[in-house]
Design an enzyme around this catalytic site. Sequence first.
Site, PDB file in Angstrom:
ATOM      1  N   GLU A 241      88.107  69.549  23.831  1.00 59.70           N
ATOM      2  CA  GLU A 241      89.168  69.188  24.761  1.00 59.70           C
ATOM      3  C   GLU A 241      88.741  69.467  26.198  1.00 59.70           C
ATOM      4  OE1 GLU A 241      91.765  67.727  25.500  1.00 59.70           O
ATOM      5  OE2 GLU A 241      93.478  68.130  24.218  1.00 59.70           O
ATOM      6  N   ASP A 242      89.424  68.821  27.149  1.00 57.85           N
ATOM      7  CA  ASP A 242      89.148  69.099  28.556  1.00 57.85           C
ATOM      8  C   ASP A 242      89.846  70.372  29.023  1.00 57.85           C
ATOM      9  OD1 ASP A 242      91.677  67.931  28.364  1.00 57.85           O
ATOM     10  OD2 ASP A 242      91.345  66.466  29.957  1.00 57.85           O
TER      11      ASP A 242
ATOM     12  N   ARG B 235      87.986  61.196  37.673  1.00 52.77           N
ATOM     13  CA  ARG B 235      87.283  61.637  36.455  1.00 52.77           C
ATOM     14  C   ARG B 235      85.775  61.755  36.675  1.00 52.77           C
ATOM     15  NH1 ARG B 235      90.711  61.685  31.922  1.00 52.77           N
ATOM     16  NH2 ARG B 235      92.169  59.952  31.748  1.00 52.77           N
TER      17      ARG B 235
ATOM     18  N   ASP C 153      96.668  73.345  28.384  1.00 53.39           N
ATOM     19  CA  ASP C 153      97.695  73.588  29.397  1.00 53.39           C
ATOM     20  C   ASP C 153      98.906  74.219  28.695  1.00 53.39           C
ATOM     21  OD1 ASP C 153      98.908  73.413  31.930  1.00 53.39           O
ATOM     22  OD2 ASP C 153      99.648  71.399  31.571  1.00 53.39           O
TER      23      ASP C 153
ATOM     24  N   PHE D 164      96.780  71.730  39.825  1.00 57.18           N
ATOM     25  CA  PHE D 164      96.340  70.522  39.129  1.00 57.18           C
ATOM     26  C   PHE D 164      94.839  70.360  39.340  1.00 57.18           C
ATOM     27  CE2 PHE D 164      96.015  66.394  37.387  1.00 57.18           C
ATOM     28  CZ  PHE D 164      97.007  66.391  36.422  1.00 57.18           C
TER      29      PHE D 164
HETATM   30  P1  IMP Z   1      98.927  70.350  26.930  1.00 57.84           P
HETATM   31  O1  IMP Z   1      99.455  69.659  25.725  1.00 57.84           O
HETATM   32  O2  IMP Z   1     100.022  70.692  27.902  1.00 57.84           O
HETATM   33  O3  IMP Z   1      98.070  71.557  26.625  1.00 57.84           O
HETATM   34  O4  IMP Z   1      98.109  69.276  27.731  1.00 57.84           O
HETATM   35  C1  IMP Z   1      96.816  69.029  27.540  1.00 57.84           C
HETATM   36  C2  IMP Z   1      96.416  67.741  28.231  1.00 57.84           C
HETATM   37  O5  IMP Z   1      97.117  67.525  29.465  1.00 57.84           O
HETATM   38  C3  IMP Z   1      94.964  67.819  28.579  1.00 57.84           C
HETATM   39  O6  IMP Z   1      94.154  67.355  27.524  1.00 57.84           O
HETATM   40  C4  IMP Z   1      94.874  66.990  29.840  1.00 57.84           C
HETATM   41  O7  IMP Z   1      94.621  65.646  29.508  1.00 57.84           O
HETATM   42  C5  IMP Z   1      96.239  67.113  30.486  1.00 57.84           C
HETATM   43  N1  IMP Z   1      96.241  68.120  31.590  1.00 57.84           N
HETATM   44  C6  IMP Z   1      96.872  69.302  31.602  1.00 57.84           C
HETATM   45  N2  IMP Z   1      96.668  69.972  32.745  1.00 57.84           N
HETATM   46  C7  IMP Z   1      95.860  69.193  33.488  1.00 57.84           C
HETATM   47  C8  IMP Z   1      95.254  69.347  34.795  1.00 57.84           C
HETATM   48  O8  IMP Z   1      95.409  70.342  35.528  1.00 57.84           O
HETATM   49  N3  IMP Z   1      94.474  68.317  35.220  1.00 57.84           N
HETATM   50  C9  IMP Z   1      94.254  67.193  34.461  1.00 57.84           C
HETATM   51  N4  IMP Z   1      94.789  67.021  33.243  1.00 57.84           N
HETATM   52  C10 IMP Z   1      95.583  68.003  32.755  1.00 57.84           C
HETATM   53 MG    MG Z   2      94.610  63.559  30.826  1.00 55.55          MG
END
Ligand code: IMP
Ligand code: MG
Length: 186
Positions: free
Chosen positions: A106-107, A172, A110, A159
Site C-alpha cells: 500500500e501507499d 503522483r 490513513d 495531505f
Molecule cells: P484509509 O482507508 O483511510 O487508510 O485510506 C487509505 C487510502 O487513502 C490510501 O491508499 C490513499 O490512496 C488515500 N490517502 C490517505 N491519505 C492520503 C494522503 O495524505 N495523500 C494521498 N492519499 C492518501
Molecule cells: Mg489515492
Amino acid sequence: MERLDEIIKKDMKELLYDAKTIQKRIVELGENITDFYKNESNELVVVGILRGSCMFYSDLIKCINLPIHIDFMAISSYGSSSTSGIVKIIKDIEEDIMGKNVLIVEDIIDTGKTLKYLLNYFRERGANSVKVASLLDKPKRRLVEISGDFVGFEVPDDFIVGYGLDYNQSYRNIPYIVSLKREVYS
Ligand code: IMP
Ligand code: MG
C-alpha cells in the site's frame, strides 16, 4: 503546460523524504521482508494496490531476495476519499491465493479502513497469511485498530503527495514525498 517542479514549488508545505532517503528505506524493508519469509515453503504473492503504490511496489519487489509472484488490485473508496470504508474493486487479483502467503503493498495507511477491508478480503479467499507493507503511515488519523507489518515512514497529519501518492490524480510522478499547503486541498 506548467512544469511539475514549478507547480510543486508553489504547492508544497514541506519536503518530507527525498528520493535517496526513500530508496535507502526501501532496501531496509526489502531485507526485513526477505528475512521474514525466507523459511516459508508456501508461495509468496505480492499484491500492489493501484494506483498509489505503483512506485513503491516496483522499487520494493527488486529488494525482496526471494522468488515471488506479482499481482495487482485496483480499488477506489466510495464517498469522500477514504472515510466510508466501503471499497469498490475495479480490478481484482488474477492469482489463486488459496494456501499462499499474501503481502499487500500500500501507499499509505490513513484511517485504516481500506486495509481492514483488504485483510478480510484476502483471508476469506483462503490465504495462508496476509501481511502489509506500506510506504507511509499516518497513525493520528486511524479510525480502526490496524497497523502495517513493514512500514517505511510515519508521516504527520497533512495531505501527502508524490512517489505514487496523489491529490485528485495529480503529483503522483514526483520522485520524492512532500506535504501540501492546506489551501491546495481544502
Ligand atoms: P484509509 O482507508 O483511510 O487508510 O485510506 C487509505 C487510502 O487513502 C490510501 O491508499 C490513499 O490512496 C488515500 N490517502 C490517505 N491519505 C492520503 C494522503 O495524505 N495523500 C494521498 N492519499 C492518501
Ligand atoms: Mg489515492
